[in-house]
Design an enzyme around this catalytic site. Sequence first.
Site, PDB file in Angstrom:
ATOM      1  N   GLU A 159       0.852  -1.178   0.000  1.00  0.00           N
ATOM      2  CA  GLU A 159       0.000   0.000   0.000  1.00  0.00           C
ATOM      3  C   GLU A 159       0.888   1.228   0.000  1.00  0.00           C
ATOM      4  O   GLU A 159       2.055   1.172   0.370  1.00  0.00           O
ATOM      5  CB  GLU A 159      -0.934   0.010   1.201  1.00  0.00           C
ATOM      6  CG  GLU A 159      -0.207   0.086   2.534  1.00  0.00           C
ATOM      7  CD  GLU A 159      -1.169  -0.010   3.690  1.00  0.00           C
ATOM      8  OE1 GLU A 159      -0.898  -0.790   4.612  1.00  0.00           O
ATOM      9  OE2 GLU A 159      -2.197   0.691   3.643  1.00  0.00           O
TER      10      GLU A 159
ATOM     11  N   ASP B  70      12.858   8.340 -10.836  1.00  0.00           N
ATOM     12  CA  ASP B  70      12.676   7.794  -9.486  1.00  0.00           C
ATOM     13  C   ASP B  70      13.300   6.419  -9.383  1.00  0.00           C
ATOM     14  O   ASP B  70      12.702   5.492  -8.834  1.00  0.00           O
ATOM     15  CB  ASP B  70      11.195   7.733  -9.118  1.00  0.00           C
ATOM     16  CG  ASP B  70      10.989   7.614  -7.615  1.00  0.00           C
ATOM     17  OD1 ASP B  70      11.944   7.918  -6.863  1.00  0.00           O
ATOM     18  OD2 ASP B  70       9.902   7.207  -7.192  1.00  0.00           O
TER      19      ASP B  70
END
EC number: 2.7.11.22
Lengths: 416, 470
Positions: B33, B154
Site C-alpha cells: 500500500e 525515481d
Amino acid sequence: MIYTAIDNFYLSDEQLKASPSRKDGIDETTEISLRIYGCDLIQEGGILLKLPQAVMATGQVLFQRFYCKKSLAKFDVKIVAASCVWLASKLEENPKKARQVIIVFHRMECRRENLPLEHLDMYAKKFSELKVELSRTERHILKEMGFVCHVEHPHKFISNYLATLETPPELRQEAWNLANDSLRTTLCVRFRSEVVACGVVYAAARRFQVPLPENPPWWKAFDADKSSIDEVCRVLAHLYSLPKAQYISVCKDGKPFTFSSRSGNSQGQSATKDLLPGAGEAVDTKCTAGSANNDLKDGMVTTPHEKATDSKKSGTESNSQPIVGDSSYERSKVGDRERESDREKERGRERDRGRSHRGRDSDRDSDRERDKLKDRSHHRSRDRLKDSGGHSDKSRHHSSRDRDYRDSSKDRRRHH
Amino acid sequence: MGDGSSSRSNSSNSTSEKPEWLQQYNLVGKIGEGTYGLVFLARTKTPPKRPIAIKKFKQSKDGDGVSPTAIREIMLLREISHENVVKLVNVHINFADMSLYLAFDYAEYDLYEIIRHHRDKVGHSLNTYTVKSLLWQLLNGLNYLHSNWIIHRDLKPSNILVMGDAEEHGIVKIADFGLARIYQAPLKPLSDNGVVVTIWYRAPELLLGSKHYTSAVDMWAVGCIFAELLTLKPLFQGAEAKSSQNPFQLDQLDKIFKILGHPTMDKWPTLVNLPHWQNDVQHIQAHKYDSVGLHNVVHLNQKSPAYDLLSKMLEYDPLKRITASQALEHEYFRMDPLPGRNAFVASQPMEKNVNYPTRPVDTNTDFEGTTSINPPQAVAAGNVAGNMAGAHGMGSRSMPRPMVAHNMQRMQQSQGMMAYNFPAQAGLNPSVPLQQQRGMAQPHQQQQLRRKDPGMGMSGYAPPNKSRRL
C-alpha cells in the site's frame, strides 16, 4: 516508437462521415456546428481559467478525437468540453480543480443561453452531481483514448517552416491564427500536424500574396502533399463560411445537459405558458424581461464577439485575396468546384460559394459589394428560417442578436 | 475445484454479480500500500495461470478525477515495450466509485528486498554474476527508455523488480513510471514539478538546484544502486530537508562530498551556474573534507573495470557522466563472468544460488481496502503452493497459502465496473506485443516494509509524499 499511437489516430473523410453521431441520426451540419461550439467552450473556458494556450489546443484535439468514437447524442457537448479542458490541464502540467472548471462552464452557459446569472452553491446537490458527471466523463474520454493522450500541434512546426522558407514576418501571426482555428475542425484527426502546419503556411502565404518555391515544391521538404494542403485550405475556408455556432440539444433521452439548476425550471415555465395560449400579457412580460437581459448581455458579449468576428474576418480576407495568375490556385479552384458538384446536400452553400467565386474573380467594384450584401442577406434569411421552426422565445432572441450583428457590421464598415 | 465451490457459494449468498473484469482473476491478497492506494496479488483463471499485481488508484480527497500520476504512468506504459520494463497488462475503470485499477505482470522480488535479505539473513554480498547481470539488465532497460526520450526520475532499489516466474526467472523490470517524463520537447521546464527522485539517489546537480533535467539524473541513481548492490547499504544516506519550496539539501550533499570529495570548477565547469552553489560556499566550502575515497567505501580496486564504471556513473558533471548506452559497452560487462538473462542462476554456476523469500501477502484486507473482522477461512490451495514451490526451488511449505472466500463476497457488492481490454481497440491503438513480460510498481510495498523495520539504520529516511509534489 513513442508516438506510435498518435500516428494511428487518423481517419479519412469518408470514415468521419460515418461517425457515431451520424449513426444516431444527427446530420452533418449539426455535428460540425456542435464540434465548433464545443471547441469554442474549451477555448473560452481555458482563457477564463487562466490556462496557457497549449492546454486549450490539447483539449480541443481530445474533444475532436472523442467524438470520432462516441456520439453527441449520448455525451452532451457541454460536459465533454468541460472534461476535455480539465483533462488537458492535467496532461499539460497545469491542473485545475474540478470546482474551478464547473464554475467557469456554468457561467459561460448562463451567458450564452440567456439564463439568469445565479450563484452556484458549492454545497448543493447540483454541484456534487456536476462533479461526478465531470469525473465520469473524464474516465470515458480516457477509456476511448486508450489512455494514450499524446498530442502534437501544428504550431510546433510553423516557426521552423516559415524560417526555412524565408518568408516575411507578418506571415507568422496569420499562420498561427489559422492553426488555432484549425482545431475547431476535424483536421487534427485527419492529417498529421506537419501537414496541417504546411496547410496554414500555404493559406497565410496566399493571403499576403507571398510566392513560395514550387520547383521543386516546398511542401515536399516538410513531408506533405499538395492534395492534403488543398484540403486543409478548403476545410478552413468552409469553417469561415459558417455562422456562429449555437448550442443545440441532441440528447437521445430528450433531457438536455445543463450546468444551471434553474434551466429546468424555466423550461417548465415555458411549457406551462405554451399550454395557456390566452396569457398574452405574461408572454409580453417575458419578452420585455428577455430584452432587458439581452441588452445587459450584449455589453458583456461584445468583446468575445469581436474576437470571433476578427478571427473569421481574417479568414475571409485570406480567401478574398487570391494570387492573380497563380496556376496552382486555379487548379485548386477546379478541384473545389468538382467537390462542390458532388455534394447534393449542400446546394444552398454551393450557390453561395459560386457567388463568392464570381465575386472574387471580378475586380473590386460595386457589383462585388452587391454580391457581398446578397450573401449576407441570404445567410441571415436561412438562419431566420431555421429559427422559425423552433421556440418563439429563442427566435426573438436570435433575431435580436442578428440585429446587433448587423449594427456592428455597419460600424465596422464605417470605421474602415 | 476449491475455487469453483467457493465461487458458487458466494454467488448464492449475494444478489449482485462480480464485476466482469474481476471475474478473470482469482484474488489472493494485499501485497502493498502507498500514497495512491493498494496493491493486490491475483492470478489469472485461464491457462496459463500467471500471477498479476493489481494496483489501485483511489479517488483523491478533492474529487479531482483521475490523478495526473496515473494518467502519465498509463500513457507511458502503453507506449513502451521492453523485456526489462514492467508490462502493463490491463487497465480497469470502476465507474461506480471512480477508482482505477492497473494490472501488471507480477514480479516476486525487488532489489530492496534482495539487498535486505543479503544484509540480514545471508550475511555476505551478492555474487559477482548476479550483481553484473542485475546491473546490465537495468542499464539495458534504461537505455531503451532514454532512447525514447523518457527519463524515469525515481530509480531506486524498490523500483527495480526481478521476476520470479518460471519463464522469466531472474529478469529485471524497471517499474513505477508515475514520475517519468518525455523530455524531448517539454512545454514546461521539468523542474516545475518540484524536486523528484528519492533523496538518497538524487543527482548533485538537482541537489544544487539545477532546472535542467537530463537522462544523467537516472545514471547517477544507477551508480548509487550499483554501489548498494556491492556494499548492501545505501551509498549516500542523507536526511532530507522538508519545506514547501526547493530547499537546500545540505545533509545529502555533505554525505556525497565526504566520499567523492568536493566538486571543483575544473572538473565541473557549469557548477557556478547552479542556484544553490552560493549556499554551498557558506556551508560546505568552509569545511575541510578528508575524502575517504569511493574505492574504500565499495572495496574495489581503483584499477578494476568495476570501479571505473562506477566512478563514471558518479561523475559530478552531468555532461561527462557515462550514458546508459556507453555503460552497456563498458569493459566490466565484457569480462567473466558474463552477464546473463537469469540474474539469479548462471548457465554454468560457480557459486551456490541464494533462495530469496517471497513477498508477504495480507489475506485479511478485502479489495475495498478495509481489514476484515472475520477470521480468514482457509481453503486448500495445494496446486498454487506446489507451483510456487517449484518455481522458486524452495522446499514444500508447512502450511498452504490460504484463499479468503470472504474477499469474494465483499467484491460482489461493487457494481458498474467496466473492463478496458486493450486488444479490443486494435483498430485505433497499437497492440502491445504479447511478450511474457511481467512486473509491478513497488513504492507501496517499500513504504509498508520500512514502517515495519524502523530500526534498520534508516531512521533518517522519510518516504516522499508524492501528492504534495504533484
